[in-house]
Design an enzyme around this catalytic site. Structure first.
Site, short mmCIF file in Angstrom:
data_model
loop_
_atom_site.label_atom_id
_atom_site.label_comp_id
_atom_site.label_asym_id
_atom_site.label_seq_id
_atom_site.Cartn_x
_atom_site.Cartn_y
_atom_site.Cartn_z
N ARG A 174 -55.36 22.52 -31.87
CA ARG A 174 -56.34 22.62 -32.95
C ARG A 174 -55.91 23.69 -33.96
O ARG A 174 -55.77 24.86 -33.60
CB ARG A 174 -57.67 23.04 -32.31
CG ARG A 174 -58.74 23.39 -33.26
CD ARG A 174 -59.90 24.09 -32.53
NE ARG A 174 -60.98 24.32 -33.47
CZ ARG A 174 -61.96 25.17 -33.28
NH1 ARG A 174 -62.02 25.87 -32.15
NH2 ARG A 174 -62.88 25.33 -34.19
N HIS A 199 -63.96 36.40 -30.63
CA HIS A 199 -63.43 35.33 -31.49
C HIS A 199 -61.93 35.53 -31.64
O HIS A 199 -61.46 36.67 -31.75
CB HIS A 199 -64.09 35.35 -32.87
CG HIS A 199 -65.56 35.13 -32.78
ND1 HIS A 199 -66.11 33.90 -32.54
CD2 HIS A 199 -66.59 36.01 -32.83
CE1 HIS A 199 -67.42 34.02 -32.47
NE2 HIS A 199 -67.74 35.29 -32.64
N ASN A 257 -66.84 33.19 -26.02
CA ASN A 257 -66.50 32.67 -27.35
C ASN A 257 -67.31 31.39 -27.51
O ASN A 257 -66.94 30.34 -26.97
CB ASN A 257 -65.00 32.38 -27.47
CG ASN A 257 -64.62 31.97 -28.88
OD1 ASN A 257 -65.49 31.68 -29.71
ND2 ASN A 257 -63.34 31.92 -29.16
N PRO A 306 -67.63 25.01 -27.92
CA PRO A 306 -67.12 23.76 -28.47
C PRO A 306 -65.76 23.90 -29.16
O PRO A 306 -65.51 24.87 -29.87
CB PRO A 306 -68.20 23.33 -29.48
CG PRO A 306 -68.99 24.55 -29.75
CD PRO A 306 -68.93 25.38 -28.51
N ASN A 307 -64.96 22.88 -28.92
CA ASN A 307 -63.64 22.69 -29.53
C ASN A 307 -62.57 23.65 -29.01
O ASN A 307 -61.40 23.53 -29.37
CB ASN A 307 -63.72 22.76 -31.07
CG ASN A 307 -64.68 21.73 -31.62
OD1 ASN A 307 -64.54 20.56 -31.32
ND2 ASN A 307 -65.69 22.15 -32.37
N ARG A 340 -62.92 34.47 -43.24
CA ARG A 340 -63.01 33.01 -43.40
C ARG A 340 -64.28 32.63 -44.17
O ARG A 340 -64.86 33.47 -44.86
CB ARG A 340 -62.93 32.37 -42.01
CG ARG A 340 -61.61 32.72 -41.29
CD ARG A 340 -61.52 32.10 -39.92
NE ARG A 340 -61.51 30.64 -39.99
CZ ARG A 340 -61.71 29.84 -38.94
NH1 ARG A 340 -61.90 30.38 -37.73
NH2 ARG A 340 -61.69 28.53 -39.08
N TYR A 377 -55.51 29.29 -34.76
CA TYR A 377 -55.82 29.58 -33.36
C TYR A 377 -54.60 29.71 -32.46
O TYR A 377 -54.75 29.95 -31.25
CB TYR A 377 -56.77 28.51 -32.81
CG TYR A 377 -58.09 28.44 -33.56
CD1 TYR A 377 -58.99 29.50 -33.50
CD2 TYR A 377 -58.44 27.34 -34.34
CE1 TYR A 377 -60.19 29.46 -34.19
CE2 TYR A 377 -59.64 27.28 -35.03
CZ TYR A 377 -60.51 28.35 -34.96
OH TYR A 377 -61.70 28.31 -35.63
N GLU A 380 -69.12 39.28 -27.04
CA GLU A 380 -68.77 38.17 -27.93
C GLU A 380 -67.33 38.33 -28.39
O GLU A 380 -66.95 39.42 -28.85
CB GLU A 380 -69.73 38.20 -29.14
CG GLU A 380 -69.41 37.17 -30.20
CD GLU A 380 -70.34 37.30 -31.43
OE1 GLU A 380 -71.40 37.97 -31.34
OE2 GLU A 380 -69.97 36.74 -32.48
N ALA A 414 -68.44 27.50 -32.80
CA ALA A 414 -69.36 27.33 -33.93
C ALA A 414 -70.82 27.60 -33.57
O ALA A 414 -71.63 27.91 -34.45
CB ALA A 414 -69.20 25.92 -34.49
C1 DQA Z 1 -64.10 30.95 -33.35
C2 DQA Z 1 -64.60 31.10 -34.78
C3 DQA Z 1 -65.71 30.12 -35.08
O1 DQA Z 1 -66.17 30.27 -36.40
C4 DQA Z 1 -65.21 28.70 -34.90
O2 DQA Z 1 -66.26 27.79 -35.10
C5 DQA Z 1 -64.55 28.49 -33.60
C6 DQA Z 1 -63.66 29.52 -33.07
C7 DQA Z 1 -62.88 31.86 -33.07
O3 DQA Z 1 -62.59 32.06 -31.90
O4 DQA Z 1 -62.22 32.34 -33.99
O5 DQA Z 1 -64.68 27.42 -32.99
O6 DQA Z 1 -65.12 31.32 -32.47
#
Ligand code: DQA
Length: 137
Positions: free
Chosen positions: A17, A97, A71, A9-10, A104, A22, A95, A74
């Site tokens: 964003r 990020h 990735n 998501p996102n 954070r 990011y 995994e 959230a």
């Molecule tokens: C994320 C870190 C997560 O906490 C966040 O919700 C994201 C992006 C990252 O790539 O840093 O959507 O996965």
């Protein structure tokens, strides 16, 4: 070698964003760079904002592909269902990020996915995906 980059998501909003966290590059542009760099492997990309679609994708490719660079955004911090999907498939999942989640908010410090993943890479910006791919080569 067949690898899938799976974004949750996102992450479709990358480039727009919170660029201070990011970066300002879209994932589509970055994916083109990755495809050029790793032109000797089959690299696919899928993104969904929906937990169920992420799980369906893992089920669909999780017995035939050589690896997944995931990735989960959230959902990393909330989803027992995605963790169960990773446990249920045979394809190894790494995994990743973009941000260093440990720098954070504390709710980002826990991952349901890390214990069932092959490894975790975080905090290197979009380069985290490169390192995720490299881990399978
Ligand atoms: C994320 C870190 C997560 O906490 C966040 O919700 C994201 C992006 C990252 O790539 O840093 O959507 O996965």
């Amino acid at each position: 070698m067949k690898l899938l980059i799976l974004n949750g998501p996102n992450l479709n909003l990358l480039g727009k964003r919170e660029p201070e966290i990011y970066g300002s590059e879209t994932f589509e542009d970055y994916f083109e760079t990755l495809q050029k760099k790793y032109n000797n492997i089959s690299l696919e990309y899928f993104q969904s904002n929906s937990e169920g679609k992420i799980i369906d994708k893992l089920h669909q490719i999780g017995f035939t592909y050589d690896g997944v660079v995931l990735n989960a955004g959230a959902y990393t911090h909330t989803s027992v269902a995605i963790a169960d999907a990773i446990s249920g498939i045979t394809t190894p999942v790494v995994e990743v990020h973009i941000s260093n989640v440990h720098k954070r908010e504390s709710f980002r410090h826990h991952s349901y996915l890390s214990p069932v993943c092959k490894g975790v890479i975080l905090g290197f910006g979009l380069k985290s995906y490169n390192l995720g791919i490299e881990s399978f080569l």
